[in-house]
Write a protein that holds these residues in place. Structure first.
Motif: not given
Length: 469
Positions: A52-60
């Motif tokens: 949803a954030t197009l990769g701007r937020v790294r969650r991995f």
């Protein structure tokens, strides 16, 4: 699934006309700095947030399953890939097969490749028959060619009416049967085998081994397995993968020995297990001497010619060293050392060890392996003395003797590993195991099949008269 839809899939899988021919080269597969990084998400919703954030937020977090791997597999070569569970073996094979794309690095392939991996290679929604057609078409066979071979494929697989059921309903054994049956009838030049030999019954496993040995004579084979016996029997080189990297690559027996040593070291609960010595080189091969009796030797029970070499007290070893093996060797019935044998005679294998500390319930034993590392025969003293509470005091010497008839052996090199342990058969402490402490070379033999021939006390044949009722 309708036949029309399936035919469309077959058409899209066929190689396009005018595709470039495979060029000749000295390698079949080449890997250069291959890396595969997986994204690991702590929670399922983190994956949605990442999207949803197009990769701007790294969650991995990144997990490098394979990291900077490079090696060549040459045409006609059989390579083994070994390593513990989770080391990256299957990921590596899936990238070579094209089922996964590397994150970085390159993989080159020269020749038609077929992958035998449980859980991959077949569409689970297709029937076994449809998957056979699809796999063959990908490798360039026409539907009519596959139809002509279908009866033979069905006979090889031996899964009966399940051939027309979806593959998702198959057991692992049925899946392996179909995979091997298809591979045996395709124009494959490179074959990848990943743990498939571990499933299926004995009869089918033997059929698969016969196919693999036949394929070795005409193609390139990559074998991924935990069974060191299969790896050593089939492979000319071995790649040891550990933590996603190549830990060792080289001659089969050397790599497998180091791998086993590492597993034993990691499995030992103490910090006292030691290693030492040097890995001995086998004596130079002695070519069999011409013999006018060669035909007789091949068809009779005449003697082997066996040359026995001396005990190597500087050979590679492993153990806690509360005791040490000081000598070992073959002796004749009179107790004298022997350097030449003919097979079939009575011999005594003697192992002598010295205790540095008190040894409770000592076990002496030996293992004879061929040049592939396959166990030919082995034994130890445990069963004979299992009810005896033997204690060898520090400074004392213990001698074990094994009396037997020397079997007839095929030509080639053999190594004898000798060992001293304490405890019992199931739970014991390795005190001193000397790898390939003794070599011997068989110059000629009448044994054509199997690991060895058994000396016969008597062989008779006679006609009998059946009494009528």
């Amino acid at each position: 699934m309708s036949s029309d839809n399936f035919d469309k899939i077959l058409a899209s899988a066929s190689p396009s006309i005018g595709s470039p021919a495979v060029t000749s080269s000295d390698f079949a597969i080449r890997l250069r700095n291959v890396t595969k990084v997986f994204r690991i998400y702590a929670r399922p919703q983190d994956r949605l947030i990442q999207m949803a954030t197009l990769g701007r937020v790294r969650r991995f977090r990144e997990y490098p399953a394979i990291n900077g791997v490079s090696f060549d597999v040459f045409q006609g070569e059989t390579i083994g890939i070994i390593g513990r569970n989770g080391s990256g073996k299957s990921t590596l094979l899936q990238m070579i097969a094209g089922n996964l794309q590397p994150t970085s690095g390159t993989i080159e392939q020269k020749g038609k490749l077929y992958s035998l991996q449980l859980g991959t290679g077949f569409d689970p929604e297709f029937t076994g028959r449809e998957n056979a057609y699809l796999g063959a078409t990908i490798l360039g066979m026409s539907r009519s060619d596959v139809s002509a071979k279908m009866e033979s494929i069905l006979e090889f697989a031996g899964i009966g009416e399940f051939i027309d059921q979806p593959v998702k309903t198959y057991s692992s054994g049925m899946y392996a049967r179909l995979a091997f049956a298809v591979a045996a009838h395709l124009p494959t030049e490179i074959l990848l085998v990943d743990e498939v030999l571990a499933v299926g019954d004995l009869a089918f496993s033997q059929k698969c081994m016969r196919f693999i040995r036949e394929f070795k004579s005409r193609g390139t084979l990559l074998l991924c397995a935990h069974d060191m016996g299969s790896v050593m029997a089939l492979c000319s080189r071995v790649v040891w993968v550990d933590g996603g990297r190549i830990r060792m690559i080289g001659e089969t027996k050397e790599v497998c020995d180091e791998y086993r040593k590492a597993i034993e070291l990691e499995g030992d609960s103490t910090a006292e297990l030691k290693f030492g010595g040097r890995r001995g080189e086998r004596p130079p091969e002695i070519p069999p001497a011409p013999d006018h009796r060669a035909e007789i030797l091949r068809t009779s029970s005449l003697a082997n010619e066996i040359k026995v070499f001396d005990f190597d007290d500087d050979a590679a070893w492993i153990g806690h060293r509360a005791g040490s093996i000081v000598s070992a060797g073959l002796r004749n019935w009179a107790g004298l050392p022997v350097t030449n044998l003919a097979g079939g005679e009575n011999v005594v294998f003697e192992i002598k060890a010295k205790a540095h500390l008190d040894l409770e319930r000592p076990i002496l034993g030996f293992t004879v392996r061929d040049r592939h590392g396959q166990v030919v025969f082995a034994d130890n003293t445990f069963l004979t003395y299992r009810h005896d509470d033997i204690v060898v005091r520090a400074g004392e010497t213990i001698v074990g003797r094994f009396a037997f008839q020397m079997p007839y052996l095929p030509t080639g090199d053999y190594g004898i590993t000798v060992a001293l342990a304490t405890g019992n058969q199931a739970e014991h402490i390795k005190q001193h195991r000397v790898e390939d402490a003794i070599f011997f070379h068989v110059l000629s033999s009448h044994v054509a099949k199997g690991l060895m021939g058994i000396p016969m006390q008597s062989i008779t044949m006679e006609t009998v008269q059946e009494l009528s009722a």
